[in-house]
Design a protein around this motif. Structure first.
Motif, PDB file in Angstrom:
ATOM      1  N   ALA A   7       7.746  -9.102  26.785  1.00 16.38           N
ATOM      2  CA  ALA A   7       6.640  -8.436  26.337  1.00 16.38           C
ATOM      3  C   ALA A   7       6.178  -8.618  25.051  1.00 16.38           C
ATOM      4  CB  ALA A   7       6.502  -6.861  26.595  1.00 16.38           C
ATOM      5  N   CYS A   8       4.958  -9.078  24.792  1.00 16.76           N
ATOM      6  CA  CYS A   8       4.702  -9.560  23.329  1.00 16.76           C
ATOM      7  C   CYS A   8       4.354  -7.878  22.548  1.00 16.76           C
ATOM      8  CB  CYS A   8       3.242 -10.099  23.346  1.00 16.76           C
ATOM      9  SG  CYS A   8       2.562 -10.156  21.713  1.00 16.76           S
ATOM     10  N   THR A   9       5.127  -7.711  21.511  1.00 15.96           N
ATOM     11  CA  THR A   9       5.065  -6.629  20.827  1.00 15.96           C
ATOM     12  C   THR A   9       3.619  -6.335  20.292  1.00 15.96           C
ATOM     13  OG1 THR A   9       6.027  -7.654  18.851  1.00 15.96           O
ATOM     14  CG2 THR A   9       7.450  -6.372  20.109  1.00 15.96           C
ATOM     15  N   ALA A  10       2.757  -7.526  20.205  1.00 11.61           N
ATOM     16  CA  ALA A  10       1.533  -7.155  19.537  1.00 11.61           C
ATOM     17  C   ALA A  10       0.416  -6.680  20.621  1.00 11.61           C
ATOM     18  CB  ALA A  10       1.001  -8.243  18.905  1.00 11.61           C
ATOM     19  N   CYS A  11       0.363  -7.344  21.641  1.00 11.97           N
ATOM     20  CA  CYS A  11      -0.527  -7.259  22.713  1.00 11.97           C
ATOM     21  C   CYS A  11       0.003  -6.709  23.983  1.00 11.97           C
ATOM     22  CB  CYS A  11      -1.552  -8.562  22.870  1.00 11.97           C
ATOM     23  SG  CYS A  11      -0.706  -9.816  23.811  1.00 11.97           S
ATOM     24  N   GLY A  12       1.262  -6.763  24.276  1.00  9.74           N
ATOM     25  CA  GLY A  12       1.742  -6.336  25.677  1.00  9.74           C
ATOM     26  C   GLY A  12       1.890  -7.403  26.537  1.00  9.74           C
ATOM     27  N   VAL A  23       8.845 -16.814  19.475  1.00 11.42           N
ATOM     28  CA  VAL A  23       7.958 -15.907  19.300  1.00 11.42           C
ATOM     29  C   VAL A  23       6.853 -15.810  20.493  1.00 11.42           C
ATOM     30  CG1 VAL A  23       8.110 -15.368  16.634  1.00 11.42           C
ATOM     31  CG2 VAL A  23       6.423 -17.305  17.738  1.00 11.42           C
ATOM     32  N   SER A  24       6.001 -14.839  20.704  1.00 10.52           N
ATOM     33  CA  SER A  24       4.924 -14.673  21.867  1.00 10.52           C
ATOM     34  C   SER A  24       4.003 -16.176  21.741  1.00 10.52           C
ATOM     35  CB  SER A  24       4.422 -13.698  21.975  1.00 10.52           C
ATOM     36  OG  SER A  24       3.452 -13.212  20.792  1.00 10.52           O
ATOM     37  N   PRO A  25       4.061 -16.575  22.935  1.00  7.85           N
ATOM     38  CA  PRO A  25       3.030 -17.768  22.748  1.00  7.85           C
ATOM     39  C   PRO A  25       1.343 -17.009  22.482  1.00  7.85           C
ATOM     40  CG  PRO A  25       4.364 -17.634  24.671  1.00  7.85           C
ATOM     41  CD  PRO A  25       4.648 -16.543  24.076  1.00  7.85           C
ATOM     42  N   CYS A  26       1.209 -15.841  22.675  1.00  5.95           N
ATOM     43  CA  CYS A  26      -0.233 -15.406  22.755  1.00  5.95           C
ATOM     44  C   CYS A  26      -0.387 -15.081  21.368  1.00  5.95           C
ATOM     45  CB  CYS A  26      -0.221 -14.040  23.542  1.00  5.95           C
ATOM     46  SG  CYS A  26       1.017 -12.852  23.704  1.00  5.95           S
ATOM     47  N   CYS A  27       0.515 -14.410  20.475  1.00  2.33           N
ATOM     48  CA  CYS A  27       0.288 -13.913  19.338  1.00  2.33           C
ATOM     49  C   CYS A  27       1.022 -14.169  18.222  1.00  2.33           C
ATOM     50  CB  CYS A  27       0.022 -12.269  19.390  1.00  2.33           C
ATOM     51  SG  CYS A  27      -0.819 -11.308  20.548  1.00  2.33           S
ATOM     52  N   GLY A  28       2.272 -14.873  18.415  1.00  2.00           N
ATOM     53  CA  GLY A  28       3.080 -15.450  17.469  1.00  2.00           C
ATOM     54  C   GLY A  28       3.821 -14.142  17.064  1.00  2.00           C
TER      55      GLY A  28
HETATM   56 ZN   LIG Z   1       0.482 -11.036  22.265  1.00  2.00          ZN
END
Ligand SMILES: [Zn+2]
Ligand SMILES: Cc1ncc(COP(=O)(O)O)c(C=O)c1O
Length: 388
Positions: A7-12, A23-28
């Motif tokens: 799970a992305c720690t910034a946006c879930g 790192v997360s592909p969505c938010c880095g």
């Molecule tokens: Zn994210």
């Protein structure tokens, strides 16, 4: 074992745990492994733990490795939580403890994270690992990569303690010394990794080091008979230990092992490199880079951390804080801890003791509270810091 996704720690947002990720592909931002904790709790019980081996793999169900055959171990974890009565008595503290992480393989808590990360690298069939390091993570990575038969490519500042550099060479790693800071080492890995075919194992830019580190939180609870201390002091660089422990507390609560109470978490840094302290005091949600970072506690010389926003959130939510101490206070603290308790701690470990004195003097921590100091490494790796 019961890993379901990342799970992305910034946006879930959820991401695939079946392939190597950074790192997360969505938010880095950092990715956190998530588990089916209902399934985990069926076999991982307080009773079951009574008969398990004394390593971090005792918490097998909440660790990410699928097959036992992929576990790369040197016996890491389940280090003692030592009462420190003589040191405590100096300050009227009846419940002072030191979690002695120098008793890990390669003499630091970095063994925990690297055991998990290298095991996952083995599971994914990766062959070449690269890491920027302040020193202790490098030694741990070199050891676990060797143990797994993988290549270790290590980038450290040229003025890293000599013991860390020698250790990496003797463990067969490829070592590059950089005239700069750990952030410059990270930039070098980022620049070269695609062409070289390296997998980047940087703190919190790889999802599984934090899983090894979170076992610190499980151990604290288990060793205090399923309670948590009032106060935790943790020497903070990249922050994986701090965020890992917090993750463990949440997992344990969801499995019904502990309640809602959390320790007040204090991040300890050096006055010469205190990005988290400055950001916390300013009430910021993320931390600006500490320009001109300088401290002899090499593990604390991290001017910018990708997990800054997670750490700051934890410090605030827990009711804790952030404290900076001078190098002189740390070095004096090494002898004070050593002569009182028989532990030759790392400057980073002594920093937590120096910070405790500040917190007691300010009335932020009371003598009737239970306090855990983290000695994250071994003084013997920092001989340059001490006189004879
Ligand atoms: Zn994210
Ligand atoms: C002995 C020691 N203590 C503390 C730290 C900081 O750890 P973290 O990056 O988990 O905050 C390091 C990192 O290199 C270290 O070597």
């Amino acid at each position: 074992m019961h890993l379901t996704h990342l799970a992305c720690t910034a946006c879930g947002q959820q991401h695939d745990a079946g392939i190597p990720q950074n790192v997360s592909p969505c938010c880095g931002k950092p990715l956190y492994p998530q588990y089916d904790l209902v399934a985990a709790a069926r076999t991982l019980t307080k009773d079951a733990l009574k008969t398990r081996g004394k390593s971090l793999w005792r918490y097998r169900e909440v660790l990410p490795v699928k097959r036992d055959a992929d576990i790369v171990t040197l016996g890491e974890g389940f280090t003692p939580l030592l009462p420190a009565p003589r040191l405590g008595a100096k300050h009227g503290l009846a419940r002072l403890f030191i979690k002695d992480e120098s008793q890990n393989p390669t003499q630091s808590f970095k063994a925990r994270g690297m055991a998990a990360a290298v095991s996952m690298a083995k599971q994914f069939g990766l062959k070449k690992l690269a890491v920027p390091s302040a020193g202790n993570a490098a030694g741990a990575m070199a050891a676990y990569a060797a143990r797994a038969g993988l290549e270790a490519h290590i980038f450290m500042p040229a003025d890293t303690p000599k013991a860390n550099i020698i250790e990496c060479h003797e463990l067969g790693a490829h070592v590059t010394l950089i005239h700069g800071l750990i952030t410059d080492c990270g930039a070098e890995v980022a620049k070269r990794k695609a062409a070289e075919g390296w997998f980047d194992v940087s703190t919190l830019k790889e999802p599984y080091r934090v899983e090894g580190k979170k076992t610190l939180g499980y151990e604290l609870a288990e060793q205090l008979d399923w309670t948590l201390p009032d106060v935790v002091l943790y020497p903070t660089g990249g922050g994986t230990g701090l965020v890992g422990m917090w993750k463990a507390f949440d997992e344990m609560e969801r499995m019904g092992w502990i309640g809602k109470k959390r320790p007040r978490m204090f991040s300890v840094q050096a006055t010469g490199c205190q990005p988290i302290v400055r950001a916390f005091q300013a009430g910021e949600k993320s931390a600006a880079e500490h320009v001109g970072a300088q401290t002899r506690a090499s593990g604390l010389r991290v001017p910018k951390a990708i997990g800054d926003f997670i750490m700051l959130d934890i410090l605030k939510k827990s009711g804790g804080g952030a404290v900076a101490v001078t190098d002189d206070e740390m070095i004096a603290g090494v002898r004070e801890v050593g002569s009182a308790e028989g532990l030759f701690v790392a400057p980073e470990g002594a920093a937590t003791y120096a910070a405790l004195k500040h917190l007691l003097a300010a009335g932020t921590v009371r003598a009737d509270e239970s306090v855990v100091l983290f000695n994250t490494g071994a003084g013997v790796k920092y001989l340059e810091c001490f006189g004879e």
